[in-house]
Scaffold this motif. Structure first.
Motif, mmCIF file in Angstrom:
data_model
loop_
_atom_site.group_PDB
_atom_site.id
_atom_site.type_symbol
_atom_site.label_atom_id
_atom_site.label_comp_id
_atom_site.label_asym_id
_atom_site.label_seq_id
_atom_site.Cartn_x
_atom_site.Cartn_y
_atom_site.Cartn_z
ATOM 1 N N PRO A 157 0.840 -1.195 0.000
ATOM 2 C CA PRO A 157 0.000 0.000 0.000
ATOM 3 C C PRO A 157 0.882 1.253 0.000
ATOM 4 N N ARG A 158 0.273 2.370 -0.247
ATOM 5 C CA ARG A 158 0.989 3.637 -0.088
ATOM 6 C C ARG A 158 0.737 4.122 1.341
ATOM 7 N N PHE A 159 1.794 4.182 2.146
ATOM 8 C CA PHE A 159 1.631 4.556 3.549
ATOM 9 C C PHE A 159 1.534 6.071 3.695
ATOM 10 N N CYS A 160 1.014 6.500 4.848
ATOM 11 C CA CYS A 160 0.974 7.933 5.121
ATOM 12 C C CYS A 160 2.407 8.437 5.305
ATOM 13 N N GLY A 161 2.581 9.725 5.131
ATOM 14 C CA GLY A 161 3.926 10.297 5.208
ATOM 15 C C GLY A 161 4.650 10.063 3.896
ATOM 16 N N GLU A 162 5.941 10.348 3.877
ATOM 17 C CA GLU A 162 6.687 10.200 2.621
ATOM 18 C C GLU A 162 7.843 9.220 2.744
ATOM 19 N N PHE A 163 7.917 8.339 1.766
ATOM 20 C CA PHE A 163 9.032 7.405 1.638
ATOM 21 C C PHE A 163 9.870 7.847 0.443
ATOM 22 N N GLN A 164 10.609 8.927 0.625
ATOM 23 C CA GLN A 164 11.430 9.404 -0.483
ATOM 24 C C GLN A 164 12.704 8.582 -0.575
ATOM 25 N N LYS A 165 13.265 8.573 -1.788
ATOM 26 C CA LYS A 165 14.445 7.740 -2.045
ATOM 27 C C LYS A 165 15.660 8.182 -1.219
ATOM 28 N N GLY A 166 16.298 7.213 -0.595
ATOM 29 C CA GLY A 166 17.636 7.443 -0.034
ATOM 30 C C GLY A 166 17.708 8.215 1.267
ATOM 31 N N ILE A 167 16.538 8.628 1.811
ATOM 32 C CA ILE A 167 16.581 9.369 3.075
ATOM 33 C C ILE A 167 15.551 8.788 4.036
ATOM 34 N N ASP A 168 15.585 9.254 5.276
ATOM 35 C CA ASP A 168 14.691 8.718 6.308
ATOM 36 C C ASP A 168 13.242 9.125 6.029
ATOM 37 N N TYR A 169 12.346 8.478 6.762
ATOM 38 C CA TYR A 169 10.908 8.751 6.668
ATOM 39 C C TYR A 169 10.607 10.212 7.005
ATOM 40 N N ILE A 170 9.664 10.790 6.253
ATOM 41 C CA ILE A 170 9.202 12.144 6.559
ATOM 42 C C ILE A 170 7.718 12.032 6.884
ATOM 43 N N GLY A 171 7.315 12.448 8.093
ATOM 44 C CA GLY A 171 5.889 12.406 8.420
ATOM 45 C C GLY A 171 5.653 12.202 9.898
ATOM 46 N N ASP A 172 4.384 11.985 10.225
ATOM 47 C CA ASP A 172 3.931 11.876 11.610
ATOM 48 C C ASP A 172 4.086 10.422 12.068
ATOM 49 N N ALA A 177 16.659 14.368 -14.396
ATOM 50 C CA ALA A 177 16.311 13.176 -13.607
ATOM 51 C C ALA A 177 15.036 13.378 -12.804
ATOM 52 N N LEU A 178 14.718 14.639 -12.505
ATOM 53 C CA LEU A 178 13.598 14.884 -11.592
ATOM 54 C C LEU A 178 12.253 14.516 -12.181
ATOM 55 N N LYS A 179 12.187 14.349 -13.506
ATOM 56 C CA LYS A 179 10.892 13.955 -14.061
ATOM 57 C C LYS A 179 10.552 12.504 -13.725
ATOM 58 N N TYR A 180 11.533 11.724 -13.285
ATOM 59 C CA TYR A 180 11.261 10.320 -12.935
ATOM 60 C C TYR A 180 11.006 10.108 -11.440
ATOM 61 N N TYR A 181 11.388 11.048 -10.617
ATOM 62 C CA TYR A 181 11.349 10.803 -9.169
ATOM 63 C C TYR A 181 10.659 11.940 -8.437
#
Ligand code: ZN
Length: 497
Positions: A311-326, A409-413
């Motif tokens: 599933p798509r979880f709440c918050g952000e799972f961006q590439k290469g860095i820690d979780y962003i969110g509550d 590259a930003l158009k892919y991510y």
């Protein structure tokens, strides 16, 4: 070839040759089958499989014969297929719904030995081959290149505990057929094209009017199965009111039809065990637990056997860095998603799972050692860290090129870094260059520009960075392996696997 000759001679005599300045021996690869002995070596330009002896296996391998001592065989696709025929453990396999698995995509074809050492004797199985069509295209690699690299790594490491190969984030039937034909053991079906995202923001009026237009049989199925019914899952209750139900049907109906079609037409027809993963995570909006339940329940009603679902979880799972969110919200929803997955008997799958250290303990707490986690680019970042240390001049050129070309590259991510905040290169001493790989903005810069960096050429058609990058990593093979064991090992530790 004189050095190879003496190694072949010892191999033929049943000895284990030792590494010297000219040839590195991969000791764990030493294998005897019937009357053939095999050993993987590296002459610091390329890796080879040495074969001594005689018999069918010996004859099947393609390579150059050296003074009747044996054969020097390239790590070619044809030779990988020979290994697959003679050694079962070099063939990708499925792991089902009870074992933890970790996707360890290897963009360079160099990371798998380190990944294998990381998971050896842990409670997790490696999916060593895992590249999306996008990643393969951006790096000019093929799915066979990826499968070859994984199989040779397994042979090099003498790793016999089994590994998987994932046709990752595949969307089209053409790509599904292609991946299955090549022997992948897992397929991640990306249904983002079939999820009707416009209904996320639709008004109640629009939802009612579009739902009304569905045929009566469809509507009565959904009404009977869900409307005003409460499903009890071990402490979790899921109820569908009229509008929520209509919205879920409109959002996911086409995607569910596609999932069932792919399962019926391809997956269920395979004559081997297979891990079928459903991905509904590649959308802008999060998957609520009730939507997750709805999709899962429809798949069950249509007899689709799922090994894992993302599933798509709440918050952000961006590439290469820690979780962003509550974190509190994440814990509440992760707990519910995990209960739903357990109820339907498949594994929860976590995509873009690398470097999410702040949520790993939460994930470990609710998944109890049965989950799938995908990581991909983080081993590329570790490779860049090794290059920054060993070849500062190359790193500087790559970093400057990445900054200049990152817009392509930003158009892919989807990432939200502040590139302006990255410390200017001319303010960093050589000894400080590895610190860029500890800075989230620079990590994301390098993370998304891998395809540009690895394919960039000068006016004469020579690679700007690729050849030197690979040579540096070959020279620093043991350093790279140790970096992966440490960095990926931290993931495995925090996931309690
Ligand atoms: Zn995904």
């Amino acid at each position: 070839m004189e050095h190879v000759g003496s190694v072949l001679k010892e191999l033929g005599e049943g000895k284990l040759p030792s590494s010297d300045d000219n040839i590195k021996i991969y000791e764990k690869s030493l294998t005897t089958s019937e009357h053939t002995k095999l050993l993987m070596i590296n002459d610091h330009k390329a890796k080879y499989l040495l074969a001594a002896g005689e018999g069918e296996l010996y004859d099947a391998l393609e390579g150059d014969t050296v003074n009747d001592l044996g054969k020097v065989c390239p790590l070619s696709h044809a030779n990988r297929l020979v290994l697959n025929r003679y050694f079962d453990y070099t063939v990708p396999r499925a792991f089902g719904t009870k074992a933890a698995t970790m996707g360890l995509g290897d963009r360079l074809g160099l990371a798998s030995p380190g990944h294998i050492e990381t998971v050896r004797n842990r409670r997790v199985k490696p999916i060593l081959a895992q590249q999306s069509i996008r990643e393969l295209t951006l790096t000019n690699r093929t799915m066979n290149d990826m499968l070859d690299a994984a199989a040779f790594a397994v042979f090099q490491e003498g790793y016999k505990d089994g590994y998987g190969a994932d046709g990752d984030h595949i969307k089209t039937e053409e790509d599904i057929k292609y991946a299955l034909g090549l022997g992948v053991s897992m397929l991640t079906l990306d249904c983002s094209d079939q999820i009707q995202k416009k209904y996320e923001s639709a008004t109640e009026e629009e939802i009612r009017s579009d739902y009304d237009a569905l045929d009566e049989a469809t509507k009565s199925h959904y009404k009977e199965a869900y409307l005003n019914k409460t499903c009890h899952l071990d402490g979790l209750e899921i109820t569908f009111d009229e509008v929520t139900l209509m919205k879920n049907v409109l959002l996911y109906g086409d995607a569910i039809t596609y999932m069932a079609h792919v399962y019926d037409a391809y997956i269920s027809k395979l004559d081997r065990d297979f891990d079928f993963e459903i991905s509904i995570d590649e959308t802008e909006t999060i998957t609520t637990p009730s939507q997750h339940f709805f999709v899962a329940n429809e798949l069950k009603l249509r007899h689709v056997a799922v090994a894992s679902l993302a599933p798509r979880f709440c918050g952000e799972f961006q590439k290469g860095i820690d979780y962003i969110g509550d974190l509190e919200q994440f814990e509440k929803e992760l707990c519910e998603h995990a209960q739903i997955a357990a109820y339907f008997g498949y594994k929860l799958s976590i995509h873009s799972g690398s470097d999410k250290f702040s949520v790993f303990p939460i994930i470990a707490k609710y998944t109890n050692g049965v989950l799938h986690v995908k990581t991909a680019g983080t081993n590329w970042l570790e490779a860049v860290r090794v290059v920054a240390q060993a070849n500062p001049e190359l790193y500087r050129r790559m970093h400057a090129y990445a900054l200049e070309h990152v817009d392509e590259a930003l158009k892919y991510y989807h990432i939200t870094p502040d590139f302006e905040a990255i410390k200017p290169l001319d303010c960093a001493a050589d000894s400080e260059l590895t610190e860029y790989m500890d800075d989230d903005n620079a990590r994301q810069l390098i993370h998304v520009t891998y395809g540009l960096l690895l394919t960039a050429k000068d006016v004469d058609g020579r690679f700007l960075f690729k050849d030197e990058f690979f040579q540096t990593l070959d020279d620093e093979e043991d350093t790279y392996r140790a970096a992966l064991v440490s960095h990926i090992g931290r993931h495995v530790d925090m996931l309690d696997l």
